[in-house]
Motif scaffolding. Structure first.
Motif, mmCIF file in Angstrom:
data_model
loop_
_atom_site.group_PDB
_atom_site.id
_atom_site.type_symbol
_atom_site.label_atom_id
_atom_site.label_comp_id
_atom_site.label_asym_id
_atom_site.label_seq_id
_atom_site.Cartn_x
_atom_site.Cartn_y
_atom_site.Cartn_z
ATOM 1 N N LYS A 1 8.232 9.460 -3.027
ATOM 2 C CA LYS A 1 8.234 10.859 -2.604
ATOM 3 C C LYS A 1 9.254 11.071 -1.483
ATOM 4 N N ARG B 1 -5.237 3.744 8.374
ATOM 5 C CA ARG B 1 -6.547 3.407 7.795
ATOM 6 C C ARG B 1 -6.824 1.908 7.736
ATOM 7 N N ASP B 2 -5.807 1.079 7.942
ATOM 8 C CA ASP B 2 -6.004 -0.369 7.876
ATOM 9 C C ASP B 2 -6.834 -0.820 9.075
ATOM 10 N N GLU C 1 2.311 11.409 6.370
ATOM 11 C CA GLU C 1 1.380 10.893 5.355
ATOM 12 C C GLU C 1 1.373 9.362 5.353
ATOM 13 N N ILE C 2 2.563 8.770 5.476
ATOM 14 C CA ILE C 2 2.661 7.306 5.522
ATOM 15 C C ILE C 2 1.928 6.779 6.760
ATOM 16 N N GLU D 1 2.640 1.500 -3.482
ATOM 17 C CA GLU D 1 1.698 1.857 -4.544
ATOM 18 C C GLU D 1 1.167 3.277 -4.412
ATOM 19 N N SER D 2 1.180 3.834 -3.197
ATOM 20 C CA SER D 2 0.687 5.190 -2.983
ATOM 21 C C SER D 2 1.640 6.245 -3.553
ATOM 22 N N GLY D 3 2.895 5.855 -3.799
ATOM 23 C CA GLY D 3 3.892 6.799 -4.273
ATOM 24 C C GLY D 3 4.618 7.528 -3.151
ATOM 25 N N LEU D 4 4.220 7.277 -1.902
ATOM 26 C CA LEU D 4 4.846 7.974 -0.777
ATOM 27 C C LEU D 4 6.293 7.553 -0.550
ATOM 28 N N LEU E 1 -1.755 6.889 6.226
ATOM 29 C CA LEU E 1 -2.153 5.847 5.279
ATOM 30 C C LEU E 1 -2.246 4.486 5.976
ATOM 31 N N ARG F 1 0.837 -1.199 0.000
ATOM 32 C CA ARG F 1 0.000 0.000 0.000
ATOM 33 C C ARG F 1 0.877 1.256 0.000
ATOM 34 N N ILE F 2 1.921 1.258 0.799
ATOM 35 C CA ILE F 2 2.823 2.409 0.859
ATOM 36 C C ILE F 2 3.545 2.579 -0.476
#
Length: 107
Positions: free
Chosen positions: A49, A72-73, A65-66, A43-46, A69, A40-41
């Protein structure tokens, strides 16, 4: 021993890990959740970044931000997620799952 609740194909360095018969190997429960979080991390692009950011203040923003993200799990206990930048190229994510206890994921 009970049946696993979460089952995934085991991924190692971005590729499926195969057994001697060229069949995919599987992972389950806590490791499966960790693998999901890592993907998930990524694929998010974070993660990309974070690699591209040099400013300590902006890196801290990406780490937040990570954390948001991962938070939310639904399988993780809220408030137990911690993101620790161990080195410029290594981030440790720790959390507690409701059903399987502590979890660590390295990016």
């Amino acid at each position: 021993m009970s049946d696993p609740k979460y089952i995934d194909i085991l991924v190692n360095d971005g590729a499926w890990l195969l057994d001697a018969g060229s069949q995919p190997r599987y992972t389950q429960d806590r490791h499966s959740i960790g693998q999901d979080i890592k993907h998930r991390i990524m694929e998010s692009g974070l993660a990309r970044k974070l690699i591209g950011e040099r400013s300590p203040t902006l890196r801290a923003d990406v780490l937040t931000e990570i954390e948001l993200l991962v938070e939310r799990d639904e399988r993780l206990v809220p408030g137990t997620i911690f993101i620790n930048e161990e080195a410029a190229d290594r981030v440790l994510v720790t959390a507690t799952t409701y059903e399987f206890g502590p979890l660590e994921v390295t990016l």
